[in-house]
Design a protein around this motif. Structure first.
Motif, short mmCIF file in Angstrom:
data_model
loop_
_atom_site.label_atom_id
_atom_site.label_comp_id
_atom_site.label_asym_id
_atom_site.label_seq_id
_atom_site.Cartn_x
_atom_site.Cartn_y
_atom_site.Cartn_z
N ILE A 73 0.85 -1.05 0.24
CA ILE A 73 -0.02 -0.15 0.13
C ILE A 73 0.34 1.54 0.21
CG2 ILE A 73 -0.44 0.63 2.54
CD1 ILE A 73 -3.31 0.77 1.59
N VAL A 74 1.94 0.86 0.95
CA VAL A 74 2.57 2.18 0.75
C VAL A 74 3.55 2.88 -0.74
CG1 VAL A 74 4.95 3.41 1.90
CG2 VAL A 74 3.37 2.27 3.11
N ARG A 75 3.66 1.40 -1.18
CA ARG A 75 4.50 0.88 -2.70
C ARG A 75 3.84 2.47 -3.47
NH1 ARG A 75 8.78 -1.54 -3.91
NH2 ARG A 75 9.99 -3.43 -2.94
N GLN A 76 2.29 1.67 -3.65
CA GLN A 76 1.44 2.35 -4.39
C GLN A 76 1.61 3.52 -3.94
OE1 GLN A 76 -2.59 0.34 -4.22
NE2 GLN A 76 -1.15 -1.99 -4.82
N ARG A 77 0.97 4.27 -3.54
CA ARG A 77 1.02 5.89 -2.99
C ARG A 77 2.29 6.16 -3.38
NH1 ARG A 77 1.14 10.04 -2.98
NH2 ARG A 77 -0.01 11.93 -1.12
N LEU A 78 3.60 5.86 -3.25
CA LEU A 78 4.66 6.86 -3.42
C LEU A 78 4.93 6.06 -4.76
CD1 LEU A 78 7.31 5.51 -0.56
CD2 LEU A 78 5.80 7.73 -0.47
N ALA A 79 3.84 6.05 -5.72
CA ALA A 79 4.19 5.52 -6.97
C ALA A 79 3.57 6.82 -7.50
CB ALA A 79 4.36 4.20 -7.53
N GLU A 80 2.30 7.49 -6.86
CA GLU A 80 1.82 8.46 -6.88
C GLU A 80 2.43 9.37 -7.28
OE1 GLU A 80 -1.71 8.53 -5.13
OE2 GLU A 80 -2.21 7.27 -5.02
N PRO A 81 1.74 10.32 -8.49
CA PRO A 81 3.42 11.58 -9.06
C PRO A 81 3.11 12.97 -8.57
CG PRO A 81 0.64 10.86 -10.46
CD PRO A 81 1.24 10.19 -9.83
N ASP A 82 2.24 12.93 -7.30
CA ASP A 82 2.86 13.80 -6.08
C ASP A 82 3.81 14.11 -5.22
OD1 ASP A 82 0.79 11.96 -4.78
OD2 ASP A 82 0.15 13.87 -3.52
N ALA A 83 4.31 12.78 -5.13
CA ALA A 83 4.90 12.08 -4.16
C ALA A 83 6.82 12.15 -5.02
CB ALA A 83 4.43 11.18 -3.87
N ALA A 84 6.59 12.11 -6.34
CA ALA A 84 7.18 12.58 -7.48
C ALA A 84 9.08 12.95 -6.79
CB ALA A 84 7.17 12.56 -8.40
N GLY A 85 8.62 14.33 -6.34
CA GLY A 85 9.74 15.12 -5.90
C GLY A 85 10.05 15.09 -4.32
N GLY A 86 9.01 13.95 -3.53
CA GLY A 86 9.00 13.52 -2.31
C GLY A 86 8.37 13.34 -1.64
N PHE A 87 8.24 13.69 -0.70
CA PHE A 87 7.19 13.15 0.62
C PHE A 87 7.67 13.12 2.18
CE2 PHE A 87 9.69 8.97 -0.92
CZ PHE A 87 10.68 8.72 0.14
N LEU A 88 6.59 12.67 3.24
CA LEU A 88 6.73 12.70 4.42
C LEU A 88 5.92 11.48 5.11
CD1 LEU A 88 8.37 14.19 6.74
CD2 LEU A 88 5.65 16.15 6.66
N VAL A 89 6.69 10.69 4.77
CA VAL A 89 5.94 9.28 5.55
C VAL A 89 6.08 9.37 7.24
CG1 VAL A 89 5.81 6.89 5.53
CG2 VAL A 89 6.69 8.02 3.49
N ASP A 90 4.44 8.94 8.00
CA ASP A 90 4.39 8.81 9.10
C ASP A 90 3.27 6.75 9.22
OD1 ASP A 90 2.22 8.76 10.92
OD2 ASP A 90 2.10 10.50 9.49
N GLY A 91 3.79 6.23 10.13
CA GLY A 91 3.69 5.20 10.65
C GLY A 91 4.79 3.71 9.74
N PHE A 92 5.06 4.36 9.03
CA PHE A 92 6.39 3.41 7.91
C PHE A 92 7.73 3.84 7.19
CE2 PHE A 92 7.57 1.08 4.30
CZ PHE A 92 7.41 0.22 4.22
N PRO A 93 8.50 2.70 7.88
CA PRO A 93 8.19 1.47 8.10
C PRO A 93 8.32 1.20 10.06
CG PRO A 93 10.74 2.05 8.28
CD PRO A 93 9.67 3.06 7.79
N ARG A 94 7.92 0.25 10.03
CA ARG A 94 6.53 -0.28 11.30
C ARG A 94 8.07 -1.79 12.12
NH1 ARG A 94 0.85 0.69 12.83
NH2 ARG A 94 1.21 2.77 12.87
N THR A 95 8.77 -3.03 10.75
CA THR A 95 9.25 -3.28 11.48
C THR A 95 10.86 -3.48 10.43
OG1 THR A 95 8.40 -4.75 8.96
CG2 THR A 95 7.16 -5.01 11.72
#
Length: 220
Positions: A73-95
């Protein structure tokens, strides 16, 4: 690091340490979308997707969703166009497995994580925050019965939606979630420390004060 060099950020900290609140506060200033794994799962549950339905029982018990589902589910989200230039992820990774999967995916794309921010909070305070947390069922804004109450009890100030306590914020689930963090997620901090990408902030105190600390380590 300069602000320009920090484009891909991961927030790690115990449940209740304010990762989502802080991510929402600083994502616009960073110029990168906020990617919240909890919201991604809740969205899938609300839409009745197979992934959402399969994950629901884990989330209700305060347990970690299997790594394969979470990573996908994270891979799918980070592959979206708005994340191409960067992102701020919370709650992942957990393991450790999720951390390796994220590192491999980003390195393969030539976009490694720039900074991992640990939101440090004592266990007792984290439990207190979680027990009083309420989420708006309509707009998703988070309130707290003690620290950040709405003007009218049980009603969101922003959209007048009903406030709800998440099932994983029940007392038994809270302690289980904190135990899981200590066992599975806290060890990741040493991994990121060795990679030279870890920064730690004190997540106690007023939201605005924590935001200032967050902006400082981000160089914004």
């Amino acid at each position: 690091m300069t602000r320009r060099s920090i484009r891909r950020v991961v927030l790690v900290g115990p449940p209740g340490s304010g990762k989502t609140t802080q991510a929402r506060a600083v994502s616009d200033k960073l110029g990168a979308p906020h990617v919240c794994i909890g919201e991604l799962f809740r969205s899938n549950i609300a839409r009745g997707t197979p992934l959402g339905m399969a994950s629901r029982s884990y989330l209700d018990r305060g347990e970690l969703v299997p790594d394969e589902w979470t990573t996908e589910i994270v891979r799918q989200r980070l592959a979206e166009p708005d994340a191409a230039g960067g992102f701020l992820v919370d709650g992942f990774p957990r393991t450790a497995h999720q951390a390796r999967s994220l590192t491999e995916a980003l390195n393969d794309a030539g976009t490694p994580v720039d900074l991992v921010v640990e939101t440090l909070l004592e266990r007792d305070e984290a439990a207190l925050r979680l027990a009083g947390r309420r989420s708006c069922g309509s707009c998703g804004r988070i309130w707290h019965v003690r620290f950040n109450p709405p003007a009218v009890y049980g009603i969101c100030d922003d959209c007048a939606g009903a406030l709800e306590q998440r099932s994983d914020d029940a007392a038994a689930a809270i302690q289980h979630r904190l135990d899981l963090y200590d066992r599975d997620t806290a060890p990741l901090l040493e991994l990121y420390r060795r990679q030279g990408v870890l920064a730690t902030i004190d997540a106690s105190g007023a939201v605005e004060d924590v935001t200032e600390r967050m902006l400082s380590v981000l160089g914004v």
